[in-house]
Design a protein around this motif. Structure first.
Motif, PDB file in Angstrom:
ATOM      1  N   THR A   1       3.775  -0.323   3.801  1.00 33.60           N
ATOM      2  CA  THR A   1       2.932  -0.311   2.361  1.00 33.60           C
ATOM      3  C   THR A   1       2.740  -1.758   2.169  1.00 33.60           C
ATOM      4  O   THR A   1       2.185  -1.967   0.857  1.00 33.60           O
ATOM      5  CB  THR A   1       3.544   0.372   1.178  1.00 33.60           C
ATOM      6  N   THR A   2       3.150  -2.787   2.841  1.00 35.07           N
ATOM      7  CA  THR A   2       3.063  -4.031   2.475  1.00 35.07           C
ATOM      8  C   THR A   2       2.221  -4.936   3.636  1.00 35.07           C
ATOM      9  O   THR A   2       2.541  -5.899   4.001  1.00 35.07           O
ATOM     10  CB  THR A   2       4.452  -4.681   2.535  1.00 35.07           C
TER      11      THR A   2
ATOM     12  N   LYS B   1      -3.265  -6.054   1.679  1.00 30.39           N
ATOM     13  CA  LYS B   1      -2.901  -5.958   0.350  1.00 30.39           C
ATOM     14  C   LYS B   1      -3.150  -7.229  -0.241  1.00 30.39           C
ATOM     15  O   LYS B   1      -3.171  -7.316  -1.424  1.00 30.39           O
ATOM     16  CB  LYS B   1      -1.456  -5.504   0.313  1.00 30.39           C
TER      17      LYS B   1
ATOM     18  N   ASP C   1      -6.878  -7.301  -1.909  1.00 32.15           N
ATOM     19  CA  ASP C   1      -7.327  -6.064  -2.294  1.00 32.15           C
ATOM     20  C   ASP C   1      -7.672  -6.137  -4.009  1.00 32.15           C
ATOM     21  O   ASP C   1      -7.844  -5.221  -4.336  1.00 32.15           O
ATOM     22  CB  ASP C   1      -6.437  -4.997  -2.092  1.00 32.15           C
TER      23      ASP C   1
ATOM     24  N   CYS D   1       1.360  -3.947  -4.329  1.00 38.57           N
ATOM     25  CA  CYS D   1      -0.038  -4.522  -4.312  1.00 38.57           C
ATOM     26  C   CYS D   1       0.034  -6.058  -3.369  1.00 38.57           C
ATOM     27  O   CYS D   1      -0.791  -6.845  -3.156  1.00 38.57           O
ATOM     28  CB  CYS D   1      -0.392  -5.100  -5.683  1.00 38.57           C
TER      29      CYS D   1
ATOM     30  N   ALA E   1       1.268  -8.251   0.260  1.00 35.73           N
ATOM     31  CA  ALA E   1       1.381  -8.192   1.686  1.00 35.73           C
ATOM     32  C   ALA E   1       2.869  -8.666   1.887  1.00 35.73           C
ATOM     33  O   ALA E   1       3.126  -9.877   1.546  1.00 35.73           O
ATOM     34  CB  ALA E   1       0.402  -8.849   2.328  1.00 35.73           C
TER      35      ALA E   1
ATOM     36  N   CYS F   1       0.856 -11.587  -2.833  1.00 36.11           N
ATOM     37  CA  CYS F   1       0.574 -10.601  -3.747  1.00 36.11           C
ATOM     38  C   CYS F   1      -1.124 -10.458  -3.909  1.00 36.11           C
ATOM     39  O   CYS F   1      -1.806  -9.644  -4.057  1.00 36.11           O
ATOM     40  CB  CYS F   1       1.069 -10.409  -5.056  1.00 36.11           C
TER      41      CYS F   1
END
Length: 373
Positions: A44-45, A49, A52, A63, A65, A172
């Protein structure tokens, strides 16, 4: 904020609902563009991200990376802007509490992706303490490039003791502000760069040309350089960088002194760089001594390069026999009627200075015997 009215058992309840819109500055050319990174801390990272348009810096909000946080000596993240972009600046929003990990990072802009450090390094974090590291970093990176890479590394020993042990990035959001080549306009890039801009490119926000065609200057290269500029002029001021022969001044509006050799003088002062034969001084208006050999003297002070026969001294105004030293007028070892003659400029008649070589003679014609001391 909006007000919501509800009735509960006949009681009117007013609820305040806060709606927080997280928006980013206009002119971001990196939003939703392809991104990649050296590793993923979790599924999820991922790298996307960071582009986005989600601005939350709490990593738990999903939110950001994030690269692997352990065991890595290097870490990098890269975005492909899709085409050549005139970049103005880059903003980095990193994850809360990760300052020690991102500290020491570098930003590279490039047109290739052979290595994370391709292209030009346009920024390097040099924070000496954790508190020096800004929450949002926005370094200026005025280059034309397609790729932006954020790179971090850890040496052994670390550059700063407070750095994390391993290289990691928690990004982020990354904003790249700029416009495609040939366009400008804050937030929309809808205006075209002036046709007078060399290469057709300009600053992405102001529209000012980076370079002008030869003979032009001004913010949009709309002015013509002075006629007598030999090599164009300064893009901002219009002042000439060089003048045609015989001319000087910031706009080459003045004539050099007539006695400058080849008509050349300093562009700012008008002082001659060299004088014609027989002249000296800043403007070459003064005459060299008639005793200077070939009429040549130094421009700065009029000192002769050399003296005509029979003269010596800095201005060649003292008399001596042929063959004397140009500065002192001294003769050493000159045979004259089987005697040795020594003649110094300050001793014409006086006590001999080298008694071991008696008999000695002094004087202009070596015709006076030295006296014993």
């Amino acid at each position: 904020m909006m007000m919501v009215y509800r009735t509960l058992g006949g009681i009117l309840v007013v609820m305040l609902v806060f709606i927080c819109h997280t928006t980013r500055s206009e002119g971001d050319v990196s939003a939703y563009m392809p991104a990649e990174q050296s590793s993923n801390d979790s599924s999820t990272t991922v790298a996307s991200k960071a582009v986005d348009e989600c601005m939350f810096t709490n990593i738990q909000m999903g939110c950001c990376a994030v690269t692997n946080t352990t065991g890595q000596n290097t870490a990098w993240w890269r975005v492909d802007l899709g085409r050549l972009i005139t970049i103005n600046w880059i903003s980095i929003f990193y994850g809360d509490g990760t300052g020690d990990s991102i500290a020491g990072y570098e930003i590279y802009v490039s047109n290739s992706t052979d290595s994370p450090r391709d292209g030009v390094r346009c920024h390097e974090d040099r924070s000496s303490t954790l508190t020096d590291l800004q929450t949002v970093e926005s370094p200026n990176c005025p280059y034309v490039a397609q790729y932006v890479t954020i790179y971090n590394y850890r040496n052994d020993p670390k550059r700063q003791s407070w750095y994390s042990d391993y290289a990691a990035l928690a990004l982020c959001e990354v904003e790249v502000k700029g416009c495609p080549i040939g366009s400008h306009g804050y937030g929309n890039c809808e205006s075209r760069c002036s046709s007078d801009c060399y290469g057709g490119n300009c600053h992405s926000t102001t529209g000012y040309c980076f370079y002008c065609f030869p003979g032009k200057y001004g913010e949009r290269c709309q002015y013509t350089c002075p006629t007598d500029c030999a090599n164009g002029c300064n893009i901002t001021s219009g002042y000439c960088t060089e003048c045609s022969a015989g001319i000087y001044g910031v706009t080459c509006q003045n004539n050099c002194p007539i006695n400058c050799k080849d008509g050349i003088c300093n562009i700012n002062s008008g002082y001659c760089t060299e004088c014609i034969s027989g002249k000296f001084g800043d403007d070459c208006q003064q005459n060299c001594s008639v005793n200077c050999l070939n009429g040549l003297c130094y421009r700065e002070n009029g000192t002769c390069h050399d003296c005509v026969v029979g003269k010596y001294g800095i201005n060649c105004d003292n008399y001596c026999r042929s063959g004397c030293d140009r500065e002192t007028g001294l003769y050493i070892g000159i045979s004259f009627h089987n005697q040795i003659c020594i003649r110094m400029f300050d001793i014409i008649f006086g006590i001999c200075i080298l008694q071991s070589y008696l008999p000695l003679r002094v004087g202009i014609g070596c015709d006076v015997m030295c006296l014993r001391a």
